[in-house]
Design a protein around this motif. Structure first.
Motif, short mmCIF file in Angstrom:
data_model
loop_
_atom_site.label_atom_id
_atom_site.label_comp_id
_atom_site.label_asym_id
_atom_site.label_seq_id
_atom_site.Cartn_x
_atom_site.Cartn_y
_atom_site.Cartn_z
N ARG A 87 0.96 -0.99 0.02
CA ARG A 87 0.01 -0.16 -0.38
C ARG A 87 1.01 1.24 -0.25
NH1 ARG A 87 -4.52 -1.63 4.16
NH2 ARG A 87 -5.58 -3.10 3.27
N ALA A 88 1.83 1.02 1.18
CA ALA A 88 2.81 1.98 0.79
C ALA A 88 3.43 2.55 -0.75
CB ALA A 88 3.80 2.44 1.87
N MET A 89 3.99 1.49 -1.56
CA MET A 89 4.50 1.54 -2.52
C MET A 89 3.68 2.24 -3.91
SD MET A 89 7.06 1.57 -4.93
CE MET A 89 8.09 1.16 -3.43
N THR A 90 1.97 1.51 -3.64
CA THR A 90 1.22 1.95 -4.65
C THR A 90 1.12 3.46 -4.16
OG1 THR A 90 -0.01 -0.19 -4.42
CG2 THR A 90 -1.05 1.90 -5.21
N GLU A 91 0.87 4.21 -3.02
CA GLU A 91 0.59 5.71 -2.49
C GLU A 91 2.15 6.12 -3.38
OE1 GLU A 91 -1.43 8.36 -1.83
OE2 GLU A 91 -1.93 6.51 -1.09
N VAL A 92 3.60 5.69 -2.92
CA VAL A 92 3.76 6.55 -3.43
C VAL A 92 4.16 7.08 -4.80
CG1 VAL A 92 6.41 6.38 -4.16
CG2 VAL A 92 5.80 6.10 -1.53
N ARG A 93 3.75 6.21 -5.60
CA ARG A 93 3.52 5.40 -7.48
C ARG A 93 2.52 6.39 -7.40
NH1 ARG A 93 -0.19 1.63 -9.53
NH2 ARG A 93 -1.78 2.96 -8.25
N ASN A 94 0.77 7.12 -6.92
CA ASN A 94 0.35 7.72 -7.00
C ASN A 94 0.09 8.53 -6.75
OD1 ASN A 94 -1.34 5.33 -7.47
ND2 ASN A 94 -3.40 5.22 -5.22
N ARG A 95 1.12 9.28 -6.31
CA ARG A 95 2.10 10.77 -5.70
C ARG A 95 2.56 10.74 -6.98
NH1 ARG A 95 1.73 12.81 0.08
NH2 ARG A 95 -0.51 11.67 0.52
N LEU A 96 3.55 9.74 -7.27
CA LEU A 96 5.01 10.17 -8.37
C LEU A 96 4.23 10.68 -9.75
CD1 LEU A 96 7.36 7.70 -8.15
CD2 LEU A 96 7.85 10.27 -7.52
N VAL A 97 3.01 9.90 -9.96
CA VAL A 97 2.32 9.68 -11.07
C VAL A 97 1.25 11.48 -10.55
CG1 VAL A 97 0.08 9.13 -12.35
CG2 VAL A 97 1.61 7.59 -11.66
N ALA A 98 0.38 11.64 -10.03
CA ALA A 98 -0.13 13.44 -9.75
C ALA A 98 0.98 14.66 -10.26
CB ALA A 98 -0.60 13.01 -8.60
N ALA A 99 2.29 14.44 -9.81
CA ALA A 99 3.23 15.26 -9.70
C ALA A 99 3.57 15.57 -11.44
CB ALA A 99 3.88 14.53 -9.25
N TYR A 100 3.66 13.99 -11.91
CA TYR A 100 3.93 14.39 -13.36
C TYR A 100 2.78 14.57 -14.07
CZ TYR A 100 5.31 12.35 -17.91
OH TYR A 100 4.77 12.31 -19.51
N GLN A 101 1.95 14.79 -13.80
CA GLN A 101 0.77 15.01 -14.77
C GLN A 101 0.86 16.43 -13.81
OE1 GLN A 101 -2.20 12.45 -12.72
NE2 GLN A 101 -1.97 11.10 -14.89
N ASP A 102 0.70 17.20 -13.03
CA ASP A 102 0.97 18.41 -12.76
C ASP A 102 2.18 19.00 -13.14
OD1 ASP A 102 -1.04 17.85 -10.85
OD2 ASP A 102 0.39 18.15 -8.85
N ILE A 103 3.33 18.23 -13.68
CA ILE A 103 4.32 19.34 -14.30
C ILE A 103 3.50 18.89 -16.41
CG2 ILE A 103 6.34 18.59 -15.52
CD1 ILE A 103 7.32 18.13 -12.34
N MET A 104 3.19 17.87 -16.07
CA MET A 104 2.62 18.26 -17.89
C MET A 104 1.78 18.89 -18.13
SD MET A 104 5.19 15.79 -18.86
CE MET A 104 4.02 15.87 -20.76
N ASN A 105 0.91 19.37 -17.48
CA ASN A 105 0.20 20.86 -17.30
C ASN A 105 0.61 22.03 -17.16
OD1 ASN A 105 -1.85 18.53 -18.11
ND2 ASN A 105 -3.00 18.05 -16.13
#
Length: 108
Positions: A87-105
């Motif tokens: 679950r911790a690894m999944t949360e880290v992945r989700n936050r990385l994806v969200a950060a990537y999407q924020d940067i791309m937007n």
């Protein structure tokens, strides 16, 4: 400080300066130390989660086969730990994806 102490300190400073001037200069002092990148940290974390899940699977199989050295409490504890790790690894992945999407937007 006395005169002798000052003289001795000055002598040590001069000796250290002489040593520093005779050593070959490295362009980047941190280049000598191994650098740990984000990719390797992430890869190690995923490997640890995987190892935890595999160890839990081995314990579950041993318990299911009737191995008397494996107790139910050990199996349940290992299972809970591996779930928390995942679950911790999944949360880290989700936050990385969200950060990537924020940067791309971001507007350029």
């Amino acid at each position: 400080m006395s005169e002798m102490d000052v003289g001795r300190v000055l002598a040590q400073i001069r000796a250290l300066q002489a040593q520093a001037s005779t050593r070959p200069a490295t362009p980047n002092a941190s280049a000598a130390a191994p650098q740990v990148g984000f990719q390797s940290l992430l890869k190690d974390a995923v490997s640890q989660v995987n190892a935890s899940q595999q160890a839990t699977s081995r314990l579950q199989e041993s318990f299911a086969r009737g191995d008397r050295s494996v107790e139910l409490a050990d199996v349940m504890l290992a299972s809970a730990k591996s779930q928390v790790n995942f679950r911790a690894m999944t949360e880290v992945r989700n936050r990385l994806v969200a950060a990537y999407q924020d940067i791309m937007n971001m507007p350029v």
